[in-house]
Design an enzyme around this catalytic site. Structure first.
Site, PDB file in Angstrom:
ATOM      1  CG  ASP A 164     -13.774  -7.162   1.906  1.00 32.84           C
ATOM      2  OD1 ASP A 164     -13.473  -6.370   2.817  1.00 32.84           O
ATOM      3  OD2 ASP A 164     -14.399  -6.830   0.873  1.00 32.84           O
ATOM      4  CG  ASP A 198      -8.247  -4.831   1.606  1.00 33.72           C
ATOM      5  OD1 ASP A 198      -9.165  -4.380   2.321  1.00 33.72           O
ATOM      6  OD2 ASP A 198      -8.214  -4.710   0.375  1.00 33.72           O
ATOM      7  CE  LYS A 214       1.633 -16.723  -2.761  1.00 32.79           C
ATOM      8  NZ  LYS A 214       1.197 -18.152  -2.761  1.00 32.79           N
ATOM      9  CG  ASP A 251      -1.678 -19.725  -1.375  1.00 33.20           C
ATOM     10  OD1 ASP A 251      -1.139 -19.844  -0.256  1.00 33.20           O
ATOM     11  OD2 ASP A 251      -1.202 -20.235  -2.407  1.00 33.20           O
ATOM     12  CE1 TYR A 302      -3.509  -2.675   0.665  1.00 33.30           C
ATOM     13  CE2 TYR A 302      -4.646  -0.602   0.985  1.00 33.30           C
ATOM     14  CZ  TYR A 302      -4.688  -1.960   0.750  1.00 33.30           C
ATOM     15  OH  TYR A 302      -5.892  -2.580   0.596  1.00 33.30           O
TER      16      TYR A 302
HETATM   17  C1  IPM Z   1     -10.542  -1.096   3.622  1.00 33.26           C
HETATM   18  C2  IPM Z   1     -10.614  -0.507   2.229  1.00 33.26           C
HETATM   19  C3  IPM Z   1      -9.406   0.390   2.003  1.00 33.26           C
HETATM   20  C4  IPM Z   1      -8.178  -0.501   1.963  1.00 33.26           C
HETATM   21  C5  IPM Z   1      -9.432   1.312   0.781  1.00 33.26           C
HETATM   22  C6  IPM Z   1     -10.715   2.082   0.668  1.00 33.26           C
HETATM   23  C7  IPM Z   1      -8.271   2.241   0.800  1.00 33.26           C
HETATM   24  O1  IPM Z   1     -10.751  -1.504   1.280  1.00 33.26           O
HETATM   25  O2  IPM Z   1     -10.476  -0.334   4.584  1.00 33.26           O
HETATM   26  O3  IPM Z   1     -10.574  -2.319   3.748  1.00 33.26           O
HETATM   27  O4  IPM Z   1      -7.880  -1.116   0.919  1.00 33.26           O
HETATM   28  O5  IPM Z   1      -7.512  -0.587   2.985  1.00 33.26           O
HETATM   29 MN    MN Z   2     -11.026  -3.514   2.113  1.00 32.94          MN
END
Ligand code: IPM
Ligand code: MN
Ligand code: NAD
Length: 369
Positions: free
Chosen positions: A254, A250, A193, A226, A142
């Site tokens: 999710d 990240d 990884k 993975d 990032y």
């Molecule tokens: C999160 C989001 C952010 C990230 C973006 C919006 C910069 O996806 O907070 O998970 O990738 O960290």
């Molecule tokens: Mn995210």
């Protein structure tokens, strides 16, 4: 006791909608509980671009540095998608994380019993699930240099990002994971990884070293990221604390959200170090984004952001009772079958964002009475 200072940054899309409900909970606490808040609201993301031309101003960052906690809704949306990369809404959030050095992002994935059926996975796979993902938040690909898009002499374009980690970056986030594990199931799974990335080799070695030096009482295992993605849907309850880098964290968080029923359920805390005044810099936000597809329709689930407030009560304010109260109210509302559309189930009552707020406040009021 002095008032707790809160900087509220609703942001874009459903951000202001879900934050509206959080403000109601904050106001309720202000009135009905021992804690008092000084709340300041400001702009971030597209909302700041529209007014100031940039996704976060120096003044806002300065404010964020000087409050007890920041609460953020979400940033981004189609309106700003074609802006130059450095001016996008997301840069505002990334700058806040970086400038405040919020290196440890806690993303708990907890399956509320009432929502076992809302997950796309089988009930027995998710029932009782309680995972804590600790995502490194101020390093890795990032922020690594070099980065950018360049045009090569042959006319081809080249996009570059760099995955970088230093020893201290790895150790400080791993320490947070080990400390959290001690208060939970005492197990940490570190994901990278190391089979293909040098930064992954360093990650694995440094986590292991820190473990051997200071956290030998915690059970540590290493897993390729993975494989971890696969294991999360195969048998998620094998995990207690997962510690991983910015990008893998990240994605894995999710993924973990769907174990709990919806992305609209997942809160997070982004924590930095404790400063000279004894204050830990902290920002609390839902894991989800601005959800342009449902913004303005009253469909957004405010629970992720309300649970983020609960995390602020717990981690920044040391108000475990108040945090418990908010979480209990969420449990009760869900148990009554009151649901926003993203977590609806057969027989549930589907409500709007505001009605979910109404229901939560009614439960809070009933418990406090
Ligand atoms: C999160 C989001 C952010 C990230 C973006 C919006 C910069 O996806 O907070 O998970 O990738 O960290
Ligand atoms: Mn995210
Ligand atoms: P998203 O998280 O906004 O939405 C993904 C899906 O989940 C959508 O279908 C959305 O409707 C649903 N969803 C998300 N939150 C919900 C909620 N509270 N209630 C009900 N449903 C919900 O991700 P995206 O669509 O990939 O990204 C949209 C924008 O948000 C992009 O600009 C992205 O960069 C940004 N984003 C911001 C953050 C943040 O501010 N922390 C996080 C992720 C994405």
């Amino acid at each position: 006791p002095a008032n707790k200072s809160l900087l509220v940054l609703p942001g874009d899309g459903i951000g202001p909608e879900v934050m509206g409900q959080v403000r109601r909970v904050v106001d309720w606490m202000d009135k009905r509980r021992a804690v008092s808040f000084d709340v300041t609201e400001d702009l971030v993301g597209g909302a700041a671009i529209d007014v100031h031309g940039i996704p976060v101003t120096d003044a806002t960052v300065e404010k964020a540095m000087n409050v007890d906690a920041v609460l953020l809704g979400a940033v981004g949306g189609p309106k700003w998608d074609n802006l130059d990369f450095s001016k996008k809404p997301e840069r505002g959030l990334l700058r806040l994380r970086k400038d405040l050095q919020l290196y440890a992002n806690l993303r708990p994935a907890l399956c509320f019993e009432a929502l076992v059926e809302a997950s796309t996975l089988k009930p027995e796979i998710v029932s009782g699930l309680d995972i804590m993902i600790v995502r490194e938040l101020t390093g890795g690909v990032y922020f690594g240099e070099p980065r950018g898009i360049e045009t090569l002499p042959n006319g081809e374009r080249r996009g570059v990002n760099t995955q970088v980690y230093t020893t201290s970056e790895i150790r400080r986030v791993a320490a947070v994971a080990f400390e959290l594990a001690r208060k939970r199931g005492n197990r940490v799974t570190s994901c990278e990884k190391a089979n293909v990335m040098e930064s992954g080799v360093l990650w694995r070695e440094e986590v292991q070293k820190l473990h051997d030096e200071s956290f030998g009482d915690v059970e540590l295992s290493h897993m390729y990221a993975d494989n971890a993605a696969m294991q999360l849907v195969r048998n998620p309850k094998q995990f207690d604390v997962i510690v991983t880098d910015n990008l893998f964290g990240d994605i894995l968080s999710d993924e973990a959200s769907m174990l709990t029923g919806s992305l609209g359920m997942l809160p997070s805390a982004s924590l930095g170090d404790v400063d000279e005044t004894g204050r830990r810099k902290a920002l609390y936000e839902p894991v989800h984004g601005s959800a342009p597809d449902i913004a303005g329709s009253g469909k957004a689930n405010p629970i992720a952001t309300i649970l983020s407030l609960a995390m602020a009560l717990r981690y920044s304010f040391d108000l475990a009772d108040d945090a418990d109260l908010v979480e209990e109210a969420v449990k009760k509302v869900l148990a009554k079958g009151i649901r926003t559309a993203d977590i609806q189930a057969p027989g549930s009552t589907v409500v709007s964002t505001g009605q979910m707020g109404d229901a939560l406040l009614a439960e809070l009021e009933a418990m406090a009475a």
